[in-house]
Design an enzyme around this catalytic site. Structure first.
Site, PDB file in Angstrom:
ATOM      1  N   ARG A   1      -0.850  -9.393   8.785  1.00 24.09           N
ATOM      2  CA  ARG A   1      -0.698  -8.607   7.542  1.00 24.09           C
ATOM      3  C   ARG A   1       0.732  -8.577   7.000  1.00 24.09           C
ATOM      4  O   ARG A   1       1.381  -7.536   6.922  1.00 24.09           O
ATOM      5  CB  ARG A   1      -1.250  -7.184   7.735  1.00 24.09           C
ATOM      6  CG  ARG A   1      -2.727  -7.214   8.055  1.00 24.09           C
ATOM      7  CD  ARG A   1      -3.341  -5.856   8.084  1.00 24.09           C
ATOM      8  NE  ARG A   1      -3.716  -5.376   6.762  1.00 24.09           N
ATOM      9  CZ  ARG A   1      -4.404  -4.246   6.571  1.00 24.09           C
ATOM     10  NH1 ARG A   1      -4.776  -3.520   7.593  1.00 24.09           N
ATOM     11  NH2 ARG A   1      -4.717  -3.861   5.356  1.00 24.09           N
TER      12      ARG A   1
ATOM     13  N   CYS B   1      -0.940  -5.385  12.700  1.00 26.77           N
ATOM     14  CA  CYS B   1      -1.859  -4.318  13.071  1.00 26.77           C
ATOM     15  C   CYS B   1      -3.196  -4.929  13.435  1.00 26.77           C
ATOM     16  O   CYS B   1      -3.309  -6.126  13.637  1.00 26.77           O
ATOM     17  CB  CYS B   1      -1.978  -3.275  11.975  1.00 26.77           C
ATOM     18  SG  CYS B   1      -3.118  -3.695  10.713  1.00 26.77           S
TER      19      CYS B   1
ATOM     20  N   ASP C   1     -14.277  -5.457   4.023  1.00 23.84           N
ATOM     21  CA  ASP C   1     -14.422  -4.152   4.677  1.00 23.84           C
ATOM     22  C   ASP C   1     -15.871  -3.848   5.063  1.00 23.84           C
ATOM     23  O   ASP C   1     -16.114  -2.952   5.873  1.00 23.84           O
ATOM     24  CB  ASP C   1     -13.908  -3.024   3.764  1.00 23.84           C
ATOM     25  CG  ASP C   1     -12.410  -3.107   3.558  1.00 23.84           C
ATOM     26  OD1 ASP C   1     -11.751  -3.821   4.328  1.00 23.84           O
ATOM     27  OD2 ASP C   1     -11.912  -2.455   2.619  1.00 23.84           O
TER      28      ASP C   1
ATOM     29  N   LYS D   1     -10.963   6.116  -0.175  1.00 23.49           N
ATOM     30  CA  LYS D   1      -9.697   6.031   0.573  1.00 23.49           C
ATOM     31  C   LYS D   1      -8.747   5.048  -0.095  1.00 23.49           C
ATOM     32  O   LYS D   1      -7.580   5.351  -0.325  1.00 23.49           O
ATOM     33  CB  LYS D   1      -9.984   5.562   2.011  1.00 23.49           C
ATOM     34  CG  LYS D   1      -8.737   5.121   2.754  1.00 23.49           C
ATOM     35  CD  LYS D   1      -9.030   4.700   4.179  1.00 23.49           C
ATOM     36  CE  LYS D   1      -9.378   3.237   4.356  1.00 23.49           C
ATOM     37  NZ  LYS D   1      -8.242   2.305   4.293  1.00 23.49           N
ATOM     38  N   ASN D   2      -9.262   3.853  -0.400  1.00 20.47           N
ATOM     39  CA  ASN D   2      -8.352   2.816  -0.886  1.00 20.47           C
ATOM     40  C   ASN D   2      -7.945   3.015  -2.342  1.00 20.47           C
ATOM     41  O   ASN D   2      -7.065   2.314  -2.841  1.00 20.47           O
ATOM     42  CB  ASN D   2      -8.958   1.426  -0.661  1.00 20.47           C
ATOM     43  CG  ASN D   2      -9.004   1.090   0.819  1.00 20.47           C
ATOM     44  OD1 ASN D   2      -8.371   1.774   1.637  1.00 20.47           O
ATOM     45  ND2 ASN D   2      -9.748   0.052   1.178  1.00 20.47           N
TER      46      ASN D   2
ATOM     47  N   ARG E   1      -9.643   7.793  10.123  1.00 15.02           N
ATOM     48  CA  ARG E   1      -8.681   7.321   9.104  1.00 15.02           C
ATOM     49  C   ARG E   1      -9.391   7.136   7.767  1.00 15.02           C
ATOM     50  O   ARG E   1      -8.775   7.276   6.715  1.00 15.02           O
ATOM     51  CB  ARG E   1      -8.089   5.969   9.531  1.00 15.02           C
ATOM     52  CG  ARG E   1      -7.044   6.058  10.620  1.00 15.02           C
ATOM     53  CD  ARG E   1      -6.398   4.692  10.839  1.00 15.02           C
ATOM     54  NE  ARG E   1      -6.310   4.006   9.561  1.00 15.02           N
ATOM     55  CZ  ARG E   1      -6.720   2.758   9.332  1.00 15.02           C
ATOM     56  NH1 ARG E   1      -7.207   2.024  10.293  1.00 15.02           N
ATOM     57  NH2 ARG E   1      -6.627   2.232   8.130  1.00 15.02           N
TER      58      ARG E   1
HETATM   59  N1  EPU Z   1      -1.464 -11.069   2.497  1.00  7.94           N
HETATM   60  C1  EPU Z   1      -0.372 -11.897   2.706  1.00  7.94           C
HETATM   61  N2  EPU Z   1       0.829 -11.508   2.187  1.00  7.94           N
HETATM   62  C2  EPU Z   1       0.985 -10.347   1.493  1.00  7.94           C
HETATM   63  C3  EPU Z   1      -0.139  -9.520   1.286  1.00  7.94           C
HETATM   64  C4  EPU Z   1      -1.366  -9.899   1.797  1.00  7.94           C
HETATM   65  O1  EPU Z   1      -0.473 -12.943   3.325  1.00  7.94           O
HETATM   66  O2  EPU Z   1       2.109 -10.065   1.051  1.00  7.94           O
HETATM   67  C5  EPU Z   1      -2.765 -11.461   3.065  1.00  7.94           C
HETATM   68  C6  EPU Z   1      -3.229 -10.457   4.124  1.00  7.94           C
HETATM   69  O3  EPU Z   1      -2.640 -10.723   5.382  1.00  7.94           O
HETATM   70  C7  EPU Z   1      -4.711 -10.640   4.113  1.00  7.94           C
HETATM   71  C8  EPU Z   1      -5.012 -10.944   2.642  1.00  7.94           C
HETATM   72  O4  EPU Z   1      -3.769 -11.374   2.066  1.00  7.94           O
HETATM   73  O5  EPU Z   1      -5.051 -11.745   4.892  1.00  7.94           O
HETATM   74  C9  EPU Z   1      -5.557  -9.759   1.856  1.00  7.94           C
HETATM   75  O6  EPU Z   1      -4.643  -8.683   1.896  1.00  7.94           O
HETATM   76  P1  EPU Z   1      -4.538  -7.585   0.751  1.00  7.94           P
HETATM   77  O7  EPU Z   1      -3.094  -7.440   0.420  1.00  7.94           O
HETATM   78  O8  EPU Z   1      -5.486  -7.910  -0.348  1.00  7.94           O
HETATM   79  O9  EPU Z   1      -5.043  -6.295   1.517  1.00  7.94           O
HETATM   80  P2  EPU Z   1      -4.328  -4.887   1.649  1.00  7.94           P
HETATM   81  O10 EPU Z   1      -3.794  -4.451   0.345  1.00  7.94           O
HETATM   82  O11 EPU Z   1      -3.431  -4.918   2.822  1.00  7.94           O
HETATM   83  C10 EPU Z   1      -6.515  -3.564   1.051  1.00  7.94           C
HETATM   84  C11 EPU Z   1      -7.329  -2.472   1.689  1.00  7.94           C
HETATM   85  C12 EPU Z   1      -8.015  -3.014   2.920  1.00  7.94           C
HETATM   86  C13 EPU Z   1      -8.920  -4.175   2.482  1.00  7.94           C
HETATM   87  C14 EPU Z   1      -8.079  -5.249   1.772  1.00  7.94           C
HETATM   88  C15 EPU Z   1      -8.910  -6.390   1.219  1.00  7.94           C
HETATM   89  C16 EPU Z   1      -6.110  -0.496   1.099  1.00  7.94           C
HETATM   90  C17 EPU Z   1      -5.315   0.674   1.526  1.00  7.94           C
HETATM   91  N3  EPU Z   1      -6.461  -1.373   2.040  1.00  7.94           N
HETATM   92  O12 EPU Z   1      -5.561  -3.983   2.047  1.00  7.94           O
HETATM   93  O13 EPU Z   1      -8.828  -1.942   3.414  1.00  7.94           O
HETATM   94  O14 EPU Z   1      -9.522  -4.756   3.612  1.00  7.94           O
HETATM   95  O15 EPU Z   1      -7.369  -4.637   0.659  1.00  7.94           O
HETATM   96  O16 EPU Z   1      -9.886  -5.927   0.388  1.00  7.94           O
HETATM   97  O17 EPU Z   1      -6.446  -0.621  -0.071  1.00  7.94           O
HETATM   98  C18 EPU Z   1     -10.073  -0.774   5.025  1.00  7.94           C
HETATM   99  O18 EPU Z   1     -10.296   0.086   4.164  1.00  7.94           O
HETATM  100  O19 EPU Z   1     -10.664  -0.790   6.140  1.00  7.94           O
HETATM  101  C19 EPU Z   1      -9.080  -1.821   4.759  1.00  7.94           C
HETATM  102  C20 EPU Z   1      -8.529  -2.557   5.713  1.00  7.94           C
END
Ligand code: EPU
Length: 421
Positions: free
Chosen positions: A121, A116, A305, A22-23, A397
């Site tokens: 986030r 969310c 995750d 998915k990711n 999802r």
């Molecule tokens: N964060 C910030 N500011 C930003 C971006 C992130 O503070 O601009 C914080 C977030 O709030 C969080 C941390 O940094 O506390 C990590 O966020 P990250 O950006 O790495 O995560 P993401 O890109 O939103 C992806 C996966 C998530 C997975 C995380 C961490 C996808 C579509 N989603 O999310 O997957 O948990 O990386 O590995 O790739 C899931 O599959 O269940 C899922 C939530």
């Protein structure tokens, strides 16, 4: 909305091919608009988040054809550069369209994905990085607008190795003049897959999988083929399911190197795991026991995750298992639900302590988020009697045919429609 009925007590046995990631596929679908052309994506999992992304692509004016796990996207006819709020709301990772549409059109407008289920986030790191590439950013009426007549390569250091921000920089920097160097980049395997896809589309990107990524421009090609990598979190889910229920399962279409921390934690907890050319075999017949503390960190650390999944598998382990959540502020929302099974789990800030109990009892529980929902099903597999997981659609999802896959391993799991909606 789906209601999952799980009757515990069956050991899991048999073999399962793991779905595509998915990711990995979500940023790849967004990336299909960069530079136009046709993209053929295979091993694509059939998921609600994928449907939501295809809906966005159609809204943007792309042609989309889907035949099971194969998706064809013709993005030459793309005619819009904004995404309405209703489409953005359907999934968090629609934020990937920020970098992708900016690269394609020089301007993008979309509503902020907002808070969310895992906490606030924010997307500040994404916006800061796009601004460093020369994008002018404005926010009004709940929408973010990024505009750049010409993006310019830059040296960007992320304050935190955010997966999404890393992906957005890779996407946007394809359209930048000159070289972009991204340091403190996230190193997840999904980022390596995005690099492979973008390079197949004509980009020149190196370094994904390390903390320094260089993007050296883009010479678009008209046709790209890409096969999505196997889903390491879905693999972790089925391994944790067999750890919870006991039994002997084999996963094919899995990459063991992407799962090292999860395999090591499961081994410490008493599972016998063999990795060979055909995949991963996990056997668990004796009792589970406490392992070392599980501390979530960016890849290659233990994945956030998989935290709820391993916790569900540890509820009956002998001794005390400790989980430390370092990535998301609200990722213990499954804990009160796990207590409904009779589990002994205490939370103090970022730390959860699981004191193993002898017996879990089936209960009505709620899926709090995607992985939390899967954790409820796993706990149900090792509980006595029936569990009902009330789910507002979270599980679908991220998991393709979750009930069928578990049934193929011998679990008693049914997907019903919740009569209350
Ligand atoms: N964060 C910030 N500011 C930003 C971006 C992130 O503070 O601009 C914080 C977030 O709030 C969080 C941390 O940094 O506390 C990590 O966020 P990250 O950006 O790495 O995560 P993401 O890109 O939103 C992806 C996966 C998530 C997975 C995380 C961490 C996808 C579509 N989603 O999310 O997957 O948990 O990386 O590995 O790739 C899931 O599959 O269940 C899922 C939530």
């Amino acid at each position: 909305m789906p209601l999952w009925s799980v009757t515990g007590g069956n050991e899991l046995t048999g073999s399962l091919a793991v779905q595509g990631s998915k990711n990995a596929v979500l940023p790849i679908l967004a990336a299909s608009v960069v530079g136009g052309g046709v993209s053929r994506i295979t091993d694509c999992p059939l998921l609600r988040d994928v449907d939501a992304s295809l809906e966005i692509l159609r809204f943007l004016g792309c042609g989309v054809m889907q035949n099971r796990g194969e998706i064809l996207i013709q993005s030459d006819g793309m005619s819009r550069n904004h995404i309405p709020h209703a489409l953005m709301l359907k999934m968090r990772s629609s934020v990937m369209y920020l970098g992708a549409i900016l690269a394609r059109c020089g301007e993008v407008r979309l509503s902020a994905p907002g808070g969310c289920e895992l906490g606030s986030r924010p997307i500040d790191l994404h916006l800061k990085a796009l601004a460093a590439l020369g994008a002018e950013i404005s926010e009004a009426g709940g929408e973010v607008c990024c505009r750049a007549a010409q993006l310019k390569g830059a040296h960007i250091n992320l304050d935190f190795p955010s997966v999404g921000a890393t992906e957005n920089v890779m996407l946007a920097a394809c359209a930048a003049e000159g070289t972009t160097v991204l340091t403190n980049a996230a190193r997840e395997p999904e980022i390596v897959d995005l690099q492979s896809f973008l390079n197949a589309k004509g980009a020149s990107i190196r370094g994904a999988g390390t903390s320094e990524i260089r993007i050296d421009g883009f010479a678009p090609v008209p046709y790209t083929e890409h096969s999505v990598l196997p889903d390491r979190i879905a693999a972790a889910t089925y391994l944790c399911a067999a750890a919870a229920a006991g039994g002997d399962i084999r996963l094919t279409h899995a990459v063991p190197e992407h799962l090292e921390t999860v395999l090591s934690a499961l081994r410490q907890m008493g599972c016998a795991i063999v990795v060979d050319a055909d995949g991963i075999r996990l056997r668990r017949f004796g009792p589970m026991r406490a392992g070392r503390p599980v501390i979530t960190r960016p890849y290659p650390g233990f994945p956030t995750d998989a935290q709820a999944l391993l916790m569900a598998a540890s509820l009956r382990a002998e001794g005390t298992n400790v989980f430390v959540e370092n990535i998301f502020e609200s990722r213990f929302r499954h804990v009160p639900e796990l207590r409904r099974f009779g589990a002994d789990v205490r939370v103090e800030g970022r730390v959860a302590m699981v004191c193993g109990v002898k017996t879990l009892y089936g209960a009505p529980v709620t899926a709090t988020d995607l992985r939390g929902g899967a954790a409820m099903v796993l706990a149900g597999l090792s509980a006595e009697g029936e569990t009902q997981v009330f789910d507002s659609g979270h599980i679908e999802r991220g998991y393709e045919r979750f009930d069928e896959c578990l049934r193929a391993l011998g679990a008693d799991v049914k997907r019903l429609e919740d009569p209350q909606g």
